[in-house]
Design a protein around this motif. Structure first.
Motif, PDB file in Angstrom:
ATOM      1  N   LEU A 119      -3.358   1.380   4.515  1.00  0.00           N
ATOM      2  CA  LEU A 119      -3.145   0.169   5.318  1.00  0.00           C
ATOM      3  C   LEU A 119      -4.339  -0.059   6.237  1.00  0.00           C
ATOM      4  O   LEU A 119      -4.819  -1.179   6.382  1.00  0.00           O
ATOM      5  N   GLN A 120      -4.847   1.000   6.835  1.00  0.00           N
ATOM      6  CA  GLN A 120      -5.953   0.882   7.800  1.00  0.00           C
ATOM      7  C   GLN A 120      -7.262   0.423   7.156  1.00  0.00           C
ATOM      8  O   GLN A 120      -8.147  -0.071   7.848  1.00  0.00           O
ATOM      9  N   VAL A 172       0.861  -1.179   0.000  1.00  0.00           N
ATOM     10  CA  VAL A 172       0.000   0.000   0.000  1.00  0.00           C
ATOM     11  C   VAL A 172       0.898   1.230   0.000  1.00  0.00           C
ATOM     12  O   VAL A 172       2.097   1.138   0.272  1.00  0.00           O
ATOM     13  N   ASP A 181      -0.258   5.085   5.324  1.00  0.00           N
ATOM     14  CA  ASP A 181      -0.836   4.613   6.585  1.00  0.00           C
ATOM     15  C   ASP A 181      -2.351   4.473   6.448  1.00  0.00           C
ATOM     16  O   ASP A 181      -2.939   3.490   6.894  1.00  0.00           O
ATOM     17  N   ALA A 214      -4.966  -1.920  -2.361  1.00  0.00           N
ATOM     18  CA  ALA A 214      -3.807  -2.755  -2.033  1.00  0.00           C
ATOM     19  C   ALA A 214      -3.417  -3.563  -3.267  1.00  0.00           C
ATOM     20  O   ALA A 214      -4.270  -3.956  -4.066  1.00  0.00           O
ATOM     21  N   LEU A 266       1.033  -6.826   5.210  1.00  0.00           N
ATOM     22  CA  LEU A 266       0.977  -5.544   4.503  1.00  0.00           C
ATOM     23  C   LEU A 266       2.287  -4.789   4.662  1.00  0.00           C
ATOM     24  O   LEU A 266       2.921  -4.853   5.717  1.00  0.00           O
ATOM     25  N   ARG A 267       2.651  -4.055   3.618  1.00  0.00           N
ATOM     26  CA  ARG A 267       3.847  -3.200   3.684  1.00  0.00           C
ATOM     27  C   ARG A 267       3.528  -1.861   3.029  1.00  0.00           C
ATOM     28  O   ARG A 267       2.928  -1.824   1.955  1.00  0.00           O
ATOM     29  N   ILE A 268       3.928  -0.797   3.695  1.00  0.00           N
ATOM     30  CA  ILE A 268       3.806   0.544   3.116  1.00  0.00           C
ATOM     31  C   ILE A 268       5.099   0.800   2.354  1.00  0.00           C
ATOM     32  O   ILE A 268       6.167   0.841   2.949  1.00  0.00           O
ATOM     33  N   THR A 294       7.458  -5.545   6.423  1.00  0.00           N
ATOM     34  CA  THR A 294       6.106  -6.049   6.244  1.00  0.00           C
ATOM     35  C   THR A 294       5.567  -6.428   7.612  1.00  0.00           C
ATOM     36  O   THR A 294       6.269  -7.069   8.397  1.00  0.00           O
TER      37      THR A 294
END
Length: 189
Positions: free
Chosen positions: A65-66, A59, A62, A128, A110-112, A88
């Motif tokens: 991700l949420q 993603v 922040d 995503a 998940l990874r930003i 991740t």
């Protein structure tokens, strides 16, 4: 081809349910719309990977991700702020994703991404993006474009042009599992 055109082409393919090969903040990745179960099934097939093994998603922020986790433990933000390499996080309570992408225990990885190409790709796609290493399951991950097996190049719907000339070492991300009460388990340093 400009990076802008490359991203536009990749996003079109993703929106059509296709699978792409693209450079990430770590190694080259195989990607698709993380909300499209048919596209996710194609990725498992291309990788020759058992669908009981979860895949990572990228993603761009922040906030994004949420959207995919019921409750993000507070320690997540502290850990990601302190991370010195791409990290991740595996979080419980996955939502709004393809069911075949969510692990049996209800978690999601998940990874930003902070790398410019993959971040812009995620931003433009507005969802995503699956990001599993560009390799057949059990084989070494493709650090650079030249490392991608010919078989994979033939099986995807689009191969990004950006960063194809790059020849430098890349490593997979750290993977850390975070429990609902803030428990931290390092899966891959």
């Amino acid at each position: 081809m400009t990076q802008e055109e490359d991203i536009r082409n990749a996003v079109r393919v993703l929106r059509e349910g296709g699978v792409i090969l693209y450079p990430t903040d770590t190694v080259w990745g195989i990607g698709c719309d993380a909300t499209n179960a048919e596209a996710v099934a194609k990725v498992y097939d291309i990788k020759q990977r058992d669908d009981s093994k979860a895949l990572i998603c990228l993603v761009d922020s922040d906030a994004r991700l949420q959207r995919y986790v019921r409750q993000v433990p507070a320690v997540t933000w502290e850990l990601l702020d302190a991370a010195v390499k791409p990290t991740t996080v595996i979080l419980d309570g996955a939502v709004n994703l393809a069911p075949n992408l969510i692990a049996d225990d209800g978690s999601i990885a998940l990874r930003i991404t902070r790398e410019s190409f993959s971040r812009e790709l995620c931003y433009r796609f507005q969802k995503a993006l699956v990001s599993t290493s560009a390799n057949i399951s059990g084989q070494p991950a493709a650090q650079n474009y030249r490392d991608i097996p010919e078989e994979l190049l033939r099986r995807v719907d689009y191969v990004c042009w950006s960063r194809r000339q790059e020849h430098k070492p890349h490593t997979p991300s750290s993977i850390i599992r975070l429990g609902p009460a803030g428990e931290v388990s390092v899966i891959r340093p």
